[in-house]
Every structure is written in structure tokens, then in C-alpha cells.
Write an enzyme that holds these catalytic residues in place. Structure first.
Site, PDB file in Angstrom:
ATOM      1  N   THR A 141       0.840  -1.196   0.000  1.00 15.85           N
ATOM      2  CA  THR A 141       0.000   0.000   0.000  1.00 15.85           C
ATOM      3  C   THR A 141       0.874   1.245   0.000  1.00 15.85           C
ATOM      4  O   THR A 141       1.930   1.275   0.624  1.00 15.85           O
ATOM      5  CB  THR A 141      -0.924   0.019   1.225  1.00 15.85           C
ATOM      6  OG1 THR A 141      -0.144  -0.052   2.417  1.00 15.85           O
ATOM      7  CG2 THR A 141      -1.887  -1.155   1.187  1.00 15.85           C
ATOM      8  N   ASP A 142       0.411   2.288  -0.684  1.00 12.28           N
ATOM      9  CA  ASP A 142       1.221   3.481  -0.869  1.00 12.28           C
ATOM     10  C   ASP A 142       0.829   4.598   0.088  1.00 12.28           C
ATOM     11  O   ASP A 142       0.011   4.411   0.993  1.00 12.28           O
ATOM     12  CB  ASP A 142       1.133   3.945  -2.320  1.00 12.28           C
ATOM     13  CG  ASP A 142       1.863   3.001  -3.262  1.00 12.28           C
ATOM     14  OD1 ASP A 142       3.027   2.673  -2.983  1.00 12.28           O
ATOM     15  OD2 ASP A 142       1.257   2.588  -4.262  1.00 12.28           O
ATOM     16  N   LYS A 143       1.384   5.745  -0.127  1.00 15.47           N
ATOM     17  CA  LYS A 143       1.249   6.876   0.780  1.00 15.47           C
ATOM     18  C   LYS A 143      -0.213   7.196   1.074  1.00 15.47           C
ATOM     19  O   LYS A 143      -1.013   7.389   0.170  1.00 15.47           O
ATOM     20  CB  LYS A 143       1.935   8.100   0.174  1.00 15.47           C
ATOM     21  CG  LYS A 143       1.863   9.340   1.056  1.00 15.47           C
ATOM     22  CD  LYS A 143       2.539  10.518   0.385  1.00 15.47           C
ATOM     23  CE  LYS A 143       2.397  11.780   1.231  1.00 15.47           C
ATOM     24  NZ  LYS A 143       3.009  12.953   0.569  1.00 15.47           N
ATOM     25  N   VAL A 145      -2.588   5.362   2.174  1.00 17.28           N
ATOM     26  CA  VAL A 145      -3.555   4.273   2.027  1.00 17.28           C
ATOM     27  C   VAL A 145      -3.599   3.455   3.317  1.00 17.28           C
ATOM     28  O   VAL A 145      -2.566   3.092   3.872  1.00 17.28           O
ATOM     29  CB  VAL A 145      -3.194   3.370   0.836  1.00 17.28           C
ATOM     30  CG1 VAL A 145      -4.173   2.205   0.722  1.00 17.28           C
ATOM     31  CG2 VAL A 145      -3.187   4.183  -0.456  1.00 17.28           C
TER      32      VAL A 145
END
Length: 423
Positions: A141-143, A145
């Protein structure tokens, strides 16, 4: 004096015997290794005395001395392969995956590894080299999230009360909700059959373009919800999603992805604002894919784009697909159906089923994830700002044509990167 009398005299005087160096009495066995009376333990004769008995104190095992204090030797526990069920609010973090050498960008794994070391589950050197504990996450998962059902696999010492000890060293917005033993070669990313994400958004995003961009009194009608679900269902099956990411070309085989289901649930009201949750389950997702899937449906429902743009977006033509904000994206669940079929019923391993943890997952979402999305949307108005950018997209031409207009999405909306399940 005969030998029997000599032997009897020796036995009578045994209690008054005193160890001294000197010749050994003929006929008596050596006494080295016999237990020394306490009174004699501190008066050992010179070991070099010829023919002398040597008294050895063996009551206390050797201890390591560190800093002037006795220290017990460390326990050597075997490591075991496990999976952890994680939930976290991603606000303020630069994604899930740890970036060694970039300490200025805090990630979820930074806090997790620190807690594992402090709890005594892994040695400290495993924190700097995560390969030593065979660490793997299901989804990157990215920034910004969040996740309600992230799963990581790793090798740890199975200490007592392991979950409580790990959680005691984690912030409240990161929780370990469950633990299960798995096979030694288990890899959470490779063994994952599918991932389910949800995207929470205010329903005014589906209001027609002629209405106010942020009308908090808007309520989603049954007809509009039906239209939304009809469009979302078009994504089911295998399609070429090269237009839904910046990483793939139209002829790359890996751009083809399989979507099992996608639908919008019934809306609900939080703090006077109506929200809805879109759920999507797929084998895997590319960077920004889910956000663009949501963004294109919003553009169609609002009246900015024709429905035919969906079919065009799956062709080789480059299509301008808007990317919805990352705020509402949540990793809901990961699936291990093939693993469960092979090992879940063998009597040695547990199936990776988190039914018993559902209550804790729901409670975490209600306490940390949903309130964060609602409050951030109210404070930063990320959805309203993004909706204002939809008129600048060119849905009738190609993405190249849209770029010629000079339109640019505000950088504040680019902060939260998307789902990030990249190859």
C-alpha cells in the site's frame, strides 16, 4: 594390625577427615570429583601438589558477567514461520514498505519492525536486514492508504503473549489482530490468490455536473446507485488496463488484469455527510489502477464522459483516465484459497481464515479508518478539489490531446499514491 582392622579405623575417622596434600593411602580410591563439605570449599589445596586430592565446587553453573552483574545466558528458541493480520490507518505514512536509507519517510513497516525487536520476537540485526526473517507483505500500500486486512509473513520467536507484547510497542492506529502458523516456505505475496480493496467517497461525487460540486445535502438516489453498479460491473473479467496505470504499455501482457467483482454498497451518513463504499476484488492491481477505475466511473455518472469511453480505455488507444484521490482507498482483505485447499485441512496447518477476527477488524475500521477519512475530507476537501479538475479532461479524444490543453491536476491531490500492488 590386619587389613580389616585398618579399614574399620578409617571408616570410624571418616567424619573427622581433613583434606591435605600428601601421599594417598594405599587401597583407597581417588577422591577427585567428590562433593566437598561447605567448610572445605574455600580451602582448596594446590592443584599441583603431588598425590593430593583436588576438591571441586560444582554446585553453581557458570554465568556471564556483564557490567559487574550476573547475567543468565540467552535462551535459544527456534524460529517459526507465521503470518500476522494487520490493520492500520495510513495517514501520515509514506506507504507500507520500508525504505532503508530514507529515514525521513516514515512507513508502516518501520513501526512494525521496531515493535518486533522491542517485544523480543526477532533479534535486532533482523531489523536492518529483513531478509533474515523472510519478511514479505501481501500488498504494498502506498502513501496515505489504510488497511483493515493486511497480511505479512515472517519468521519469529514464538514468545508468550506475543500479540499483546507486539501491540504494546505499536501506536494505537497500527494493530496486530491475529496470528497463524504457516508452512516454512510460505510467502504472503506469492501465495495470495486475490485482494479486496474498498474505496470510501462522499456521494456528492456522483451528483450531476450541473449541481454544486460540494453539496453536503446531496443524497444518492436508488436510480443513481443502480447506474453506478451497472458501470462498475463492466470491469468484471479480464481487460487490458494499460490506461489505468503509468507503468504499462498497451501490448504488455502484464497490463491484463482479472477483476472478480466490483460494486457499490448502500450509502450511510457520517457527521451530516453521506458516504458510500465501493468494493473491488481482483487477482492483483497495478499502481493507481483502482483510483482510475473509480475516477472514470465518477466522470461518466456526472456527465463528463460517455459510457463508450470504458470500452475505448481497454483498447490500445491512449485514453485520458482521471485518477480519484487516494484518501478513501483501503486494503480490505487478502485471500489464500489455493493454500487453504492444499494445507488448510491436512491436520497440521491452520487455514488462513480470519472469521474469528472479523469483529476486531470492523471495530478498528469504525474507530480509526472511517473517522480519519471523514475528518480529512472535511478539512482538506480532497474530493471536491478533484471534482473541479474533471472538466479539463478530454474524454472524447486521446490522452495526448488532453495534455495539449495544458491542464494539470493540483499537486495536493497527488499526495496519496494508490493501491500499489505492482509486479
Amino acid at each position: 594390625m590386619g587389613f580389616p582392622r585398618l579399614w574399620a579405623a578409617l571408616l570410624r575417622n571418616w567424619g573427622r577427615w581433613t583434606a591435605r596434600p600428601g601421599p594417598r593411602v594405599p587401597g583407597l580410591p581417588p577422591m577427585a570429583g567428590n562433593k566437598v563439605p561447605p567448610a572445605l570449599a574455600s580451602h582448596q589445596p594446590d592443584r599441583k601438589g603431588r598425590g593430593g586430592w583436588v576438591w571441586e565446587e560444582t554446585e553453581h553453573p557458570a554465568k556471564r558477567v556483564k557490567g559487574g552483574e550476573d547475567e543468565e545466558p540467552p535462551r535459544k528458541l527456534p524460529k517459526r514461520k507465521i503470518v500476522l493480520l494487520m490493520a492500520y490507518s495510513g495517514k501520515g505514512y509514506h506507504g507500507m514498505q520500508r525504505n532503508l536509507g530514507s529515514s525521513q519517510f516514515r512507513t508502516i513497516e518501520d513501526d512494525l519492525v521496531s515493535a518486533l525487536v522491542q517485544a523480543g520476537c526477532i533479534p535486532e540485526n533482523h531489523g536492518t536486514d529483513m531478509r533474515k526473517m523472510s519478511f514479505q507483505r501481501c500488498a504494498r500500500t502506498d502513501k496515505g492508504v489504510s488497511a483493515a486486512g493486511q497480511v505479512v509473513s515472517l519468521k519469529v520467536w514464538l514468545i508468550d503473549d506475543i500479540l499483546d507484547k507486539i501491540n504494546s510497542h505499536l501506536p494505537s492506529h497500527i494493530r496486530i489482530l491475529g496470528l497463524k502458523r504457516v508452512t516454512g516456505g510460505f510467502n504472503s505475496k506469492n501465495k495470495c490468490d486475490a485482494r479486496t480493496y474498498c474505496y470510501m467517497l462522499p456521494t456528492f461525487a456522483f451528483a450531476h455536473k450541473d449541481r454544486d460540486v460540494q453539496d453536503e445535502s446531496y443524497r444518492l438516489s436508488a436510480e443513481t446507485l443502480q447506474q453506478v453498479n451497472r458501470l462498475l460491473a463492466c470491469y468484471k473479467g479480464t481487460h487490458n488496463f494499460h490506461n489505468f496505470t503509468s507503468q504499462k504499455g498497451p501490448r504488455e501482457p502484464s497490463a491484463r488484469r482479472y477483476i472478480l467483482e466490483m460494486y457499490c454498497e448502500e450509502p450511510f451518513v457520517r457527521e451530516g455527510l453521506e458516504f458510500a463504499v465501493i468494493k473491488v476484488k481482483g487477482q492483483s492491481f497495478m499502481m493507481h489502477q483502482i483510483r482510475k477505475m473509480v475516477g472514470l466511473v465518477v466522470a461518466i455518472v456526472k456527465g463528463y464522459a460517455p459510457e463508450s469511453v470504458l470500452e475505448r480505455s481497454w483498447g490500445e488507444e491512449k485514453v485520458d483516465v482521471p485518477k480519484a484521490p487516494g484518501l478513501g482507498l483501503v486494503l480490505e482483505r487478502v485471500h489464500f484459497e489455493k493454500y487453504n485447499q492444499r494445507f488448510g485441512g491436512d491436520g497440521l496447518h491452520e487455514p488462513l481464515d480470519w472469521t474469528q477476527e472479523e469483529g476486531k477488524v470492523t471495530a478498528f475500521k469504525e474507530q480509526y479508518i472511517y473517522p480519519t477519512i471523514v475528518s480529512t475530507e472535511r478539512d482538506e476537501r480532497s474530493m471536491a478539489q478533484w471534482l473541479n479538475t474533471l472538466p479539463i479532461h478530454n474524454f472524447s479524444g486521446t490522452a495526448l490531446g488532453a495534455a495539449d490543453t495544458g491542464a494539470k491536476v493540483p499537486s495536493s491531490l497527488e499526495g496519496s499514491e494508490g493501491d500499489g500492488d505492482t509486479d
